[in-house]
Structures are given as structure tokens and as C-alpha cells.
Design an enzyme around this catalytic site. Structure first.
Site, PDB file in Angstrom:
ATOM      1  N   ARG A 196      28.184  39.893  56.305  1.00 37.20           N
ATOM      2  CA  ARG A 196      27.936  38.734  55.447  1.00 37.20           C
ATOM      3  C   ARG A 196      28.520  37.481  56.078  1.00 37.20           C
ATOM      4  O   ARG A 196      29.700  37.446  56.419  1.00 37.20           O
ATOM      5  CB  ARG A 196      28.560  38.973  54.057  1.00 37.20           C
ATOM      6  CG  ARG A 196      28.229  37.860  53.081  1.00 37.20           C
ATOM      7  CD  ARG A 196      28.452  38.259  51.650  1.00 37.20           C
ATOM      8  NE  ARG A 196      29.849  38.332  51.280  1.00 37.20           N
ATOM      9  CZ  ARG A 196      30.290  38.325  50.019  1.00 37.20           C
ATOM     10  NH1 ARG A 196      29.421  38.254  49.032  1.00 37.20           N
ATOM     11  NH2 ARG A 196      31.568  38.399  49.755  1.00 37.20           N
ATOM     12  N   ASP A 198      36.659  47.219  53.874  1.00 35.35           N
ATOM     13  CA  ASP A 198      38.083  47.135  54.233  1.00 35.35           C
ATOM     14  C   ASP A 198      38.871  48.278  53.620  1.00 35.35           C
ATOM     15  O   ASP A 198      39.755  48.866  54.250  1.00 35.35           O
ATOM     16  CB  ASP A 198      38.666  45.797  53.763  1.00 35.35           C
ATOM     17  CG  ASP A 198      38.268  44.642  54.676  1.00 35.35           C
ATOM     18  OD1 ASP A 198      37.815  44.905  55.803  1.00 35.35           O
ATOM     19  OD2 ASP A 198      38.392  43.484  54.238  1.00 35.35           O
ATOM     20  N   ASP A 257      36.906  44.583  48.628  1.00 35.81           N
ATOM     21  CA  ASP A 257      36.002  44.767  49.758  1.00 35.81           C
ATOM     22  C   ASP A 257      35.949  46.251  50.100  1.00 35.81           C
ATOM     23  O   ASP A 257      36.906  46.826  50.618  1.00 35.81           O
ATOM     24  CB  ASP A 257      36.492  43.956  50.966  1.00 35.81           C
ATOM     25  CG  ASP A 257      35.510  43.997  52.121  1.00 35.81           C
ATOM     26  OD1 ASP A 257      35.150  45.103  52.559  1.00 35.81           O
ATOM     27  OD2 ASP A 257      35.091  42.918  52.591  1.00 35.81           O
ATOM     28  N   THR A 275      27.657  31.016  54.221  1.00 35.62           N
ATOM     29  CA  THR A 275      26.428  30.987  53.422  1.00 35.62           C
ATOM     30  C   THR A 275      26.365  32.139  52.415  1.00 35.62           C
ATOM     31  O   THR A 275      25.549  32.118  51.494  1.00 35.62           O
ATOM     32  CB  THR A 275      25.190  31.104  54.329  1.00 35.62           C
ATOM     33  OG1 THR A 275      25.190  32.390  54.964  1.00 35.62           O
ATOM     34  CG2 THR A 275      25.185  30.024  55.400  1.00 35.62           C
TER      35      THR A 275
END
Length: 209
Positions: free
Chosen positions: A104, A203, A200, A108
């Protein structure tokens, strides 16, 4: 509009609550993602076609059911999707595994594709796209776009946690793709993370915080 199915089995909900906790270790997180994916698999695979087969029990010959020769493919969105593959493979070990790699763009928030490696006969397979999170829906939409470009037409999306925004985006972009999730959370925050979510997933799976 594609169907959304929230699989709220008590075992899944219990394990998901542990998964969400900040103090859950990388090892436990990885194991839980695998276990939840396997438990979800029972529902996700519910409509696999069956055929009659004659077998012999210790008592007699009999006609019973087996899964018809349906070709399956599990396609994780890298990298977090990898955590869900073994859970589903434990139920359907003959399935092929493809990979779609994305990251990602932090500015943006849009997904950028960097790898697509799929079974050659992907157009003949029932495809299960897996990713722990359905947040903005960007990665899921791009993954399904990639699959459809290569001829896949029978696609289901499987995630652990989803946001209403991502569900809506995926349904609008691909109304033929059924969505399975273990939880429909509240909303996305300003950073594009699911609330309450679980952080996340990549992660936390791989210890790269």
C-alpha cells in the site's frame, strides 16, 4: 450484489478476540490466523459439489459421497494473506496456491501490484482469494481484477476482519464475488485502518513492527 457472509461461530469469535489483543505474541497471532482460516473453511467450502462413489466398508459395498473433481485454487494477497493458506490447505490439500503481491502506497493509500504468480489453469478453478483484512477494498479489487484478466470467473474473497467501506467497494466493483468474513467492524480511521481492527496483520504475522 454479491453476498456477504459473516461467520460468527463461537470458536471463531473467541479466537478473533485473542487475535485483536495488543499483547498477543507473533507466534500466537500466526497460529490463530491459521486456526481461524481453517474454521472459516468449513463454511467457505460448504457448496463444493459432491458425487456418488461406490466403496466397500468392512461390512458391505455401498454408494457414498465424495467431493466431485472440482479444481480449487487458494490465492493469498501478499504478504499477510500467506498466514491463512495452511488453514485452508489442511481441509483441501489438493488445492493449488497462487500469489498476488501488493503493497500500500502510504501517501495515496492505493495498492500497488508487484507480483502475480498463478496456476496455469486458473480459468478452470474455483478461486479463494485470502487476506486477513478487507479495509479500503483497494487490494481486494485489484487482486480480483488480476484474476479476471487471466480468465478466472469463479472467485470468493475470504478475510478475518472487514470494514463496511471495503465491503461496499468490493461489492460495487465485483458484484459476482461472494465475501466471507469473521467480523464486520465499525469503520476505517483517517489512516485507512479498520476500527477496532487488529492493527497491521502483516507486521503482526511476521514480527516486523
Amino acid at each position: 450484489m454479491a453476498k456477504l457472509e459473516v461467520i460468527n461461530h463461537p470458536l471463531i469469535q473467541h479466537k478473533l478476540s485473542i487475535l485483536r489483543r495488543t499483547d498477543t505474541s507473533t507466534k500466537a497471532f500466526r497460529e490463530l490466523v491459521n486456526e481461524i482460516a481453517m474454521l472459516m473453511g468449513y463454511e467457505v467450502l460448504r457448496d463444493l459439489p459432491l458425487e456418488d462413489v461406490e466403496i466397500e466398508t468392512p461390512i458391505t459395498k455401498t454408494v457414498q459421497k465424495q467431493i466431485a473433481g472440482k479444481k480449487l485454487a487458494i490465492v493469498p494477497i501478499l504478504r499477510a494473506g500467506i498466514g491463512m493458506v495452511d488453514g485452508l490447505l489442511s481441509l483441501v490439500p489438493a488445492a493449488k496456491v497462487g500469489h498476488i503481491g501488493m503493497y500500500r502506497d502510504e501517501e495515496t493509500l492505493q495498492p500497488v501490484e508487484y507480483l502475480v504468480k498463478l496456476p496455469e489453469d486458473i480459468n478452470q478453478r474455483q478461486v479463494f482469494v485470502v487476506d486477513p483484512m478487507l479495509a479500503t477494498g483497494g487490494s481486494a479489487i485489484l487482486a480480483v481484477d488480476s484474476l479476471k484478466k487471466r480468465g478466472a470467473s469463479n472467485i470468493k474473497f475470504v478475510c478475518l476482519v472487514s470494514a463496511p467501506e471495503g465491503v461496499k467497494a468490493l461489492q460495487e466493483a465485483h458484484p459476482d464475488v461472494e465475501i466471507f468474513t469473521a467480523a464486520l467492524d465499525e469503520h476505517l480511521n483517517e489512516h485507512g485502518y479498520i476500527v477496532p481492527g487488529l492493527g497491521d496483520a502483516g507486521d503482526r504475522l511476521f514480527g516486523t513492527k
